[in-house]
Design an enzyme around this catalytic site. Structure first.
Site, PDB file in Angstrom:
ATOM      1  CE  LYS A  94      -4.417   0.992   2.207  1.00  0.00           C
ATOM      2  NZ  LYS A  94      -5.243   1.051   3.383  1.00  0.00           N
TER       3      LYS A  94
HETATM    4  O1  G3P Z   1      -7.864   2.149   5.673  1.00  0.00           O
HETATM    5  C1  G3P Z   1      -8.367   3.151   4.897  1.00  0.00           C
HETATM    6  C2  G3P Z   1      -9.739   3.715   5.401  1.00  0.00           C
HETATM    7  O2  G3P Z   1     -10.690   2.627   5.105  1.00  0.00           O
HETATM    8  C3  G3P Z   1      -9.926   4.293   6.677  1.00  0.00           C
HETATM    9  O3  G3P Z   1     -11.168   4.494   7.142  1.00  0.00           O
HETATM   10  O4  G3P Z   1     -12.689   5.129   8.671  1.00  0.00           O
HETATM   11  O5  G3P Z   1     -10.375   5.718   9.140  1.00  0.00           O
HETATM   12  O6  G3P Z   1     -11.637   6.878   7.244  1.00  0.00           O
HETATM   13  P1  G3P Z   1     -11.542   5.719   8.253  1.00  0.00           P
END
Ligand code: G3P
Length: 216
Positions: A83
């Site tokens: 990633k």
């Molecule tokens: O891992 C990336 C993403 O899915 C993060 O989600 O909820 O932290 O914005 P969030």
């Protein structure tokens, strides 16, 4: 649509994997930090639980170091996807790793133009963040729709992974838009099971059955 869990927590992954519906896992430096173990150790344990694409993110931000860190991450397990953040060096690293046959997930995508660059650099996955766009008072799902359209216009092979999905509606809308993958925290996956009519219907079925045949 493939379902990925967006967590590095082993208990959550075990529970999700036991249901037989988890196709892969996404992690990020924040999720790894939450578990308190070095990334190699945590990601190896994740690979033992879920047999699918497992995204592990680099923390370097300069091209050369990103490529080196990416190569190192792929040594952990054959299912590792490297990633990379969507910055200039990240896109350059994506291209370099792709030419070595290493699969990448280009993350922190908030705009369709960024996704176009990632696809051109040969990203295996692009991660647009739906919830974080909603947090800004905009419509995150519009980005998923734009990406589906743009990638289909040019037949890009990059898979669209709808990320930052916080609600069941986010998951449903991503599937309707045609995202290839949706990644979500455990609580969002768990919530997908729920409907009050399912509970009510089951209760009635069991009540009727017990009335006729007893509790056998
Ligand atoms: O891992 C990336 C993403 O899915 C993060 O989600 O909820 O932290 O914005 P969030």
């Amino acid at each position: 649509m493939k379902i990925f869990l967006d967590t590095a927590n082993l208990d959550e992954l075990r529970k999700g994997a036991a249901w037989g519906i988890v196709d892969g896992v996404t992690t990020n430096p924040s999720l790894i930090a939450k578990e308190g173990k070095p990334i190699e150790e945590q990601v190896r344990a994740i690979c033992d639980i879920v047999d699918g694409d497992i995204s592990a993110e680099v923390v370097a931000t300069e091209f050369k170091q990103m490529v080196e860190e990416g190569r190192k991450l792929t040594k952990i397990h054959k299912n590792i996807i490297v990633k990379l953040p969507l910055i200039r060096d990240g896109v350059q690293a994506c291209k370099a790793l792709e030419s070595e046959g290493i699969r990448t997930n280009v993350t922190l995508c908030f705009q369709a133009g960024q996704a176009l660059l990632a696809a051109k650099a040969g990203a295996y996955i692009i991660s647009p963040f739906v919830g974080r766009i909603d947090d800004m008072g905009e419509d995150g799902m519009e980005l998923i729709e734009q990406l589906v359209q743009i990638y289909s216009n040019y037949n890009f092979k990059t898979q669209i992974l709808a990320a930052s999905l916080r609600t069941t509606n986010h998951v449903i809308q991503s599937a309707l838009a045609g995202a290839h993958i949706g990644t979500m925290p455990f609580k969002t996956l768990d919530a997908l099971f729920n409907h009050p009519l399912t509970d009510k219907g089951l209760e009635q079925f069991l009540k009727d059955h017990a009335k006729a045949f007893g509790n056998k």
